[in-house]
Design a protein around this motif. Structure first.
Motif, PDB file in Angstrom:
ATOM      1  N   ALA A   1       0.717  -0.814   0.296  1.00 18.26           N
ATOM      2  CA  ALA A   1      -0.222  -0.135   0.583  1.00 18.26           C
ATOM      3  C   ALA A   1       0.923   1.521  -0.456  1.00 18.26           C
ATOM      4  N   LEU A   2       0.454   2.544  -0.862  1.00 21.46           N
ATOM      5  CA  LEU A   2       0.825   2.981  -0.498  1.00 21.46           C
ATOM      6  C   LEU A   2       0.142   4.454  -0.012  1.00 21.46           C
ATOM      7  N   LEU A   3       1.701   4.366   1.377  1.00 27.26           N
ATOM      8  CA  LEU A   3       1.424   5.036   2.520  1.00 27.26           C
ATOM      9  C   LEU A   3       2.334   5.991   3.441  1.00 27.26           C
ATOM     10  N   ASP A   4       1.886   7.337   4.484  1.00 34.63           N
ATOM     11  CA  ASP A   4       2.570   7.997   4.659  1.00 34.63           C
ATOM     12  C   ASP A   4       3.046   7.201   5.846  1.00 34.63           C
ATOM     13  N   PRO A   5       4.503   7.284   6.896  1.00 33.60           N
ATOM     14  CA  PRO A   5       4.253   6.298   7.729  1.00 33.60           C
ATOM     15  C   PRO A   5       3.912   7.214   8.531  1.00 33.60           C
ATOM     16  N   ARG A   6       3.517   6.488   9.679  1.00 34.48           N
ATOM     17  CA  ARG A   6       2.428   7.181  11.001  1.00 34.48           C
ATOM     18  C   ARG A   6       3.511   7.363  11.717  1.00 34.48           C
ATOM     19  N   PRO A   7       2.854   8.258  12.566  1.00 30.65           N
ATOM     20  CA  PRO A   7       3.580   9.828  13.246  1.00 30.65           C
ATOM     21  C   PRO A   7       5.099   8.192  14.475  1.00 30.65           C
ATOM     22  N   GLY A   8       6.242   9.071  14.372  1.00 33.94           N
ATOM     23  CA  GLY A   8       6.906   7.883  15.389  1.00 33.94           C
ATOM     24  C   GLY A   8       7.351   6.644  14.525  1.00 33.94           C
ATOM     25  N   HIS A   9       7.149   6.393  13.109  1.00 35.82           N
ATOM     26  CA  HIS A   9       7.773   5.678  12.849  1.00 35.82           C
ATOM     27  C   HIS A   9       8.488   6.259  11.787  1.00 35.82           C
ATOM     28  N   SER A  10       9.415   7.423  11.611  1.00 40.63           N
ATOM     29  CA  SER A  10      10.028   8.097  10.822  1.00 40.63           C
ATOM     30  C   SER A  10      11.657   7.891  11.446  1.00 40.63           C
ATOM     31  N   PHE A  11      12.363   7.087  10.134  1.00 42.79           N
ATOM     32  CA  PHE A  11      13.872   7.610  11.424  1.00 42.79           C
ATOM     33  C   PHE A  11      14.977   8.377  10.180  1.00 42.79           C
ATOM     34  N   ARG A  12      15.251   9.142  10.968  1.00 43.22           N
ATOM     35  CA  ARG A  12      16.337  10.241  10.334  1.00 43.22           C
ATOM     36  C   ARG A  12      17.325  10.538  10.756  1.00 43.22           C
ATOM     37  N   SER A  13      18.396   9.698  10.970  1.00 42.62           N
ATOM     38  CA  SER A  13      19.852   9.409  11.723  1.00 42.62           C
ATOM     39  C   SER A  13      20.363  10.275  10.302  1.00 42.62           C
ATOM     40  N   ARG A  14      21.875  10.529  10.391  1.00 43.15           N
ATOM     41  CA  ARG A  14      22.504  11.038   9.085  1.00 43.15           C
ATOM     42  C   ARG A  14      23.477  10.546   8.617  1.00 43.15           C
ATOM     43  N   ILE A  15      24.238  10.716   7.910  1.00 47.86           N
ATOM     44  CA  ILE A  15      25.256  10.042   7.651  1.00 47.86           C
ATOM     45  C   ILE A  15      26.348  11.600   7.547  1.00 47.86           C
ATOM     46  N   GLY A  16      27.699  11.664   8.211  1.00 49.54           N
ATOM     47  CA  GLY A  16      28.176  12.666   7.697  1.00 49.54           C
ATOM     48  C   GLY A  16      29.744  12.552   8.410  1.00 49.54           C
ATOM     49  N   VAL A  17      30.682  12.981   8.959  1.00 50.68           N
ATOM     50  CA  VAL A  17      31.702  13.146   9.613  1.00 50.68           C
ATOM     51  C   VAL A  17      32.104  13.278  11.188  1.00 50.68           C
ATOM     52  N   ASP A  18      30.964  13.887  11.326  1.00 49.27           N
ATOM     53  CA  ASP A  18      30.962  14.352  12.650  1.00 49.27           C
ATOM     54  C   ASP A  18      29.310  13.417  13.386  1.00 49.27           C
ATOM     55  N   VAL A  19      28.658  13.276  12.814  1.00 53.81           N
ATOM     56  CA  VAL A  19      27.295  13.009  13.023  1.00 53.81           C
ATOM     57  C   VAL A  19      27.159  12.562  14.071  1.00 53.81           C
TER      58      VAL A  19
ATOM     59  N   ASP B   1      25.723  14.152  -0.941  1.00 54.76           N
ATOM     60  CA  ASP B   1      26.885  15.169  -0.392  1.00 54.76           C
ATOM     61  C   ASP B   1      28.098  13.598   0.611  1.00 54.76           C
ATOM     62  N   HIS B   2      27.689  12.546   0.555  1.00 51.12           N
ATOM     63  CA  HIS B   2      28.595  11.327   1.727  1.00 51.12           C
ATOM     64  C   HIS B   2      29.209  10.016   0.827  1.00 51.12           C
ATOM     65  N   LEU B   3      28.104   9.972   0.161  1.00 54.13           N
ATOM     66  CA  LEU B   3      28.896   8.792  -0.419  1.00 54.13           C
ATOM     67  C   LEU B   3      28.873   9.579  -2.204  1.00 54.13           C
ATOM     68  N   SER B   4      28.898   9.587  -2.526  1.00 53.86           N
ATOM     69  CA  SER B   4      29.565   9.698  -3.639  1.00 53.86           C
ATOM     70  C   SER B   4      30.957  10.287  -3.991  1.00 53.86           C
ATOM     71  N   THR B   5      32.087  10.344  -5.316  1.00 49.40           N
ATOM     72  CA  THR B   5      33.297  10.596  -4.695  1.00 49.40           C
ATOM     73  C   THR B   5      33.633  11.697  -5.505  1.00 49.40           C
ATOM     74  N   PRO B   6      34.127  12.553  -4.588  1.00 45.14           N
ATOM     75  CA  PRO B   6      34.302  13.384  -4.634  1.00 45.14           C
ATOM     76  C   PRO B   6      35.510  14.000  -5.738  1.00 45.14           C
ATOM     77  N   GLY B   7      35.383  15.087  -6.436  1.00 49.20           N
ATOM     78  CA  GLY B   7      36.364  15.524  -7.317  1.00 49.20           C
ATOM     79  C   GLY B   7      36.596  14.546  -9.064  1.00 49.20           C
ATOM     80  N   HIS B   8      35.377  13.756  -9.279  1.00 46.21           N
ATOM     81  CA  HIS B   8      35.610  13.054 -10.425  1.00 46.21           C
ATOM     82  C   HIS B   8      35.013  14.405 -11.491  1.00 46.21           C
ATOM     83  N   SER B   9      35.259  14.566 -12.284  1.00 47.25           N
ATOM     84  CA  SER B   9      34.529  15.858 -13.205  1.00 47.25           C
ATOM     85  C   SER B   9      33.599  15.454 -14.219  1.00 47.25           C
ATOM     86  N   HIS B  10      33.639  14.297 -13.469  1.00 47.72           N
ATOM     87  CA  HIS B  10      32.843  13.289 -15.555  1.00 47.72           C
ATOM     88  C   HIS B  10      31.169  13.025 -14.483  1.00 47.72           C
TER      89      HIS B  10
END
Length: 245
Positions: A13-31, A125-134
């Protein structure tokens, strides 16, 4: 809307997550939580026919991340055992809906995030390879505000529009906005193009697009790009029920 896979064996079913069932941690160097970037550490669960999954899939292909971020394509609710284990590892005795896309940490087995905008930002922002012009810069700082503004229009006035008139007004605005450049913000392919193309092709507004010459040409032009699939799989080339390293 995010796709939610229910506990039953019936159709997803296409539904919104119920309140309290959203996980929002982030990927980052200092998180907090230790979710720092590392090759092959993360996997993302996607679902066939899910527009938000398709946005993630296109982003992975544009940034050539299929070899470093495992993609798990779920063809049906009965194939969701690995996703269920990740939710239960994150929330003890979790019995809520299984929402995809879901970015998971293979080291701990936990869900990092099931919030699609955060997943897309962290991939770029964090999982891609930086510096690749292509490779495209999907979120260049100079265009960040425009990308966010367009994303808001697309989400509220096309993807979640509750009246056809709302979609028509948004399509008219976007058609007039498209200029001589090949992409919605000019000469550079950005995250705004991923969001807009998926909304134009896989939403209730899709039948209206041929009315607009520039939007119609834009959709066909991007459909010729190898990262933008011809079908509506939501999983790219990862295959049904398979994981790709």
């Amino acid at each position: 809307m995010p796709e939610t896979i229910p506990r039953s064996s019936g159709p997803a079913a296409l539904l919104d997550p119920r309140p309290g069932h959203s996980f929002r941690s982030r990927i980052g160097v200092d998180v907090a939580g230790g979710f720092y970037p590392a090759p092959h550490r993360y996997q993302v669960f996607l679902s066939q026919g899910c527009p938000r999954s398709l946005r993630v899939s296109i982003t992975l292909d544009l940034l050539r991340l299929r070899d470093s971020l495992t993609t798990v394509c779920l063809p049906s609710p009965t194939a969701a055992q690995g996703l269920r284990e990740a939710y239960e590892a994150t929330w003890h005795r979790y019995d809520g809906p299984l929402t995809v896309p879901a970015l998971c940490d293979r080291w701990s087995g936990r869900v990092v995030s099931n919030h699609t905008p955060d997943i897309l930002r962290d991939i770029a922002d964090h999982l891609s390879t930086p510096g690749h012009s292509h490779l495209p810069r999907l979120r260049p700082p100079a265009l960040a505000a425009e990308i966010e503004a367009l994303g808001e229009i697309i989400e509220t006035r096309i993807t979640r529009a509750d009246r056809p008139a709302t979609s028509l007004a948004a399509l008219d605005l976007l058609d007039r906005r498209l200029g001589p450049g090949p992409y919605v913000l000019g000469e550079e392919l950005t995250a705004a193009d991923v969001d807009l193309w998926v909304a134009l092709v896989h939403s209730d507004a899709a039948p209206l697009v041929p009315r607009y010459d520039r939007l119609h040409a834009y959709v066909r032009r991007l459909a010729g790009h190898p990262a933008f699939p011809k079908g509506v799989s939501g999983c790219g080339y990862a295959g049904s029920g398979t994981a790709r390293r």
